[in-house]
Each structure stands twice: as C-alpha cells, then as structure tokens.
Design an enzyme around this catalytic site. Structure first.
Site, short mmCIF file in Angstrom:
data_model
loop_
_atom_site.label_atom_id
_atom_site.label_comp_id
_atom_site.label_asym_id
_atom_site.label_seq_id
_atom_site.Cartn_x
_atom_site.Cartn_y
_atom_site.Cartn_z
N LYS A 54 -58.86 54.86 -69.94
CA LYS A 54 -59.19 56.07 -69.53
C LYS A 54 -58.63 56.95 -68.49
O LYS A 54 -59.32 57.36 -67.65
CB LYS A 54 -60.82 56.18 -69.00
N CYS A 55 -57.25 57.12 -68.70
CA CYS A 55 -56.39 57.33 -67.52
C CYS A 55 -55.46 58.57 -68.04
O CYS A 55 -54.98 58.40 -69.38
CB CYS A 55 -55.65 56.42 -66.98
N GLY A 56 -55.19 59.39 -67.44
CA GLY A 56 -53.87 60.24 -67.94
C GLY A 56 -52.78 59.60 -68.15
O GLY A 56 -52.07 60.28 -69.19
N LEU A 57 -52.54 58.42 -67.79
CA LEU A 57 -51.31 57.90 -68.06
C LEU A 57 -51.65 56.76 -69.23
O LEU A 57 -50.60 56.23 -69.72
CB LEU A 57 -50.85 57.06 -67.14
N THR A 58 -52.73 56.77 -69.99
CA THR A 58 -52.84 55.93 -70.83
C THR A 58 -51.81 55.82 -72.05
O THR A 58 -51.68 54.99 -72.71
CB THR A 58 -54.35 55.92 -71.37
#
Length: 181
Positions: A54-58
């Site tokens: 659940k990360c912007g970098l996922t």
C-alpha cells in the site's frame, strides 16, 4: 620473534575479515513460513528489496518482476522482504501479501515472510545489510519501502539504491549483466 609472528597473524585475520558474517550465513522464513537458507543462493547475484502493498512505490513490483523474468535464473535472483515499517503500508498477513503480489503483479521471484527492516526489532538479515560492523562494507539506513541492496556471487554486500531508484535503472542492470557502469 613470537610477538612479531602473532602480530602478523592478527593483522592477517583483520584483513580477511575473520569472523565476518556473509549473506549466506542467514536462514530466513519464506512467505509460506518455511526455512530458506540464503546459502542456497551461492554463486548468484541477489537484489534484496523491502516491499509494501500500500505504498506509492508498490508499482515497482511490476519492474522487479520484469527484471526477474529477463535476468533471473542461474546467475541472478531477487528476494522480497515485506515490511510494515513505514506508515503501516504493509498491514497484511503473509498469505494476504502473497495473494496480492500474485494477483496484481504476477510475482514469481522469492518472497520472504514479513519482517522489520528498522528499529529495535530489525531482522538479523537487515542488521547485516545496514551495519558496516556486520557486513564489512558500509553503513546504511532503510529510508522507505523498496530500498534495494546488491549482493555479489560471494555473499558480500556491493551497494544499495534508494527506494525511488527504479529496479531497471541502468546501474542495476549493468551490475546484473556485468557491464561497466
């Protein structure tokens, strides 16, 4: 003469890193909960990355999988370590993480059980990755999800890249393929 010989002996031990751990000295749990001996990766270059769902970098999972599909095999692999150290961005269980990675990104590279990559409960493998006193090369701090560590074929730390560095960055690809940077 004996003192001189002992001095030379201890200097040699210090030079070769006697007692220094290597990447291969660790056994971790894979995402299915089974022991995974990192010594099984001897002779391979390894990209170690801490992951989160659940990360912007996922979306880097996609590039990691493409890198693994292109170069993974006899001489290279990727190992993902899910971690919930940054803003609760990996809250799921190992089963939920595995299902997410498979459903959304078709991840086929080895994923390990969720661990901590910083703080007082930091997993031993990440203590080794981040502490020069343990890895013999450099200190670092895991700054966010998707930080990348490069391990050579001899189990030694080579370098690390920030979370924002894309998995297919030319410096990483050149390292995998053995081309000069």
């Amino acid at each position: 003469m004996k003192k001189f010989t002992l001095l030379i002996f201890f200097a040699m031990i210090a030079t070769i890193g006697f007692g220094q751990e290597s990447f291969y000295d660790f056994t971790v749990k894979n995402i299915e909960g089974q022991d995974f001996s990192l010594s099984s990766l001897k002779g391979k270059k390894v990209l170690v990355v801490n992951t989160a769902s659940k990360c912007g970098l996922t979306p880097q999972y996609e590039a990691l999988q493409a890198l693994y599909k292109q170069y993974g095999g006899l001489n290279f692999t990727i190992i993902g370590f899910p971690a919930n150290n940054f803003l609760g961005q990996e809250p799921g269980s190992d089963d939920e993480i595995q299902e997410f990675c498979q459903r959304n990104y078709g991840v086929s590279f080895p994923m390990m059980s969720k661990i901590s990559v910083k703080g007082s409960d930091m997993a031993p493998i990440y203590q080794w990755l981040t502490q020069k006193s343990k890895n013999g090369v450099m200190d670092s701090e895991v700054g966010w999800n998707f930080q990348k560590y490069l391990i050579d074929e001899n189990g030694q730390l080579v370098d690390f890249f920030s979370p924002k560095t894309k998995p297919d960055d030319p410096k990483i690809v050149n390292w995998i393929t053995g081309k000069a940077n």
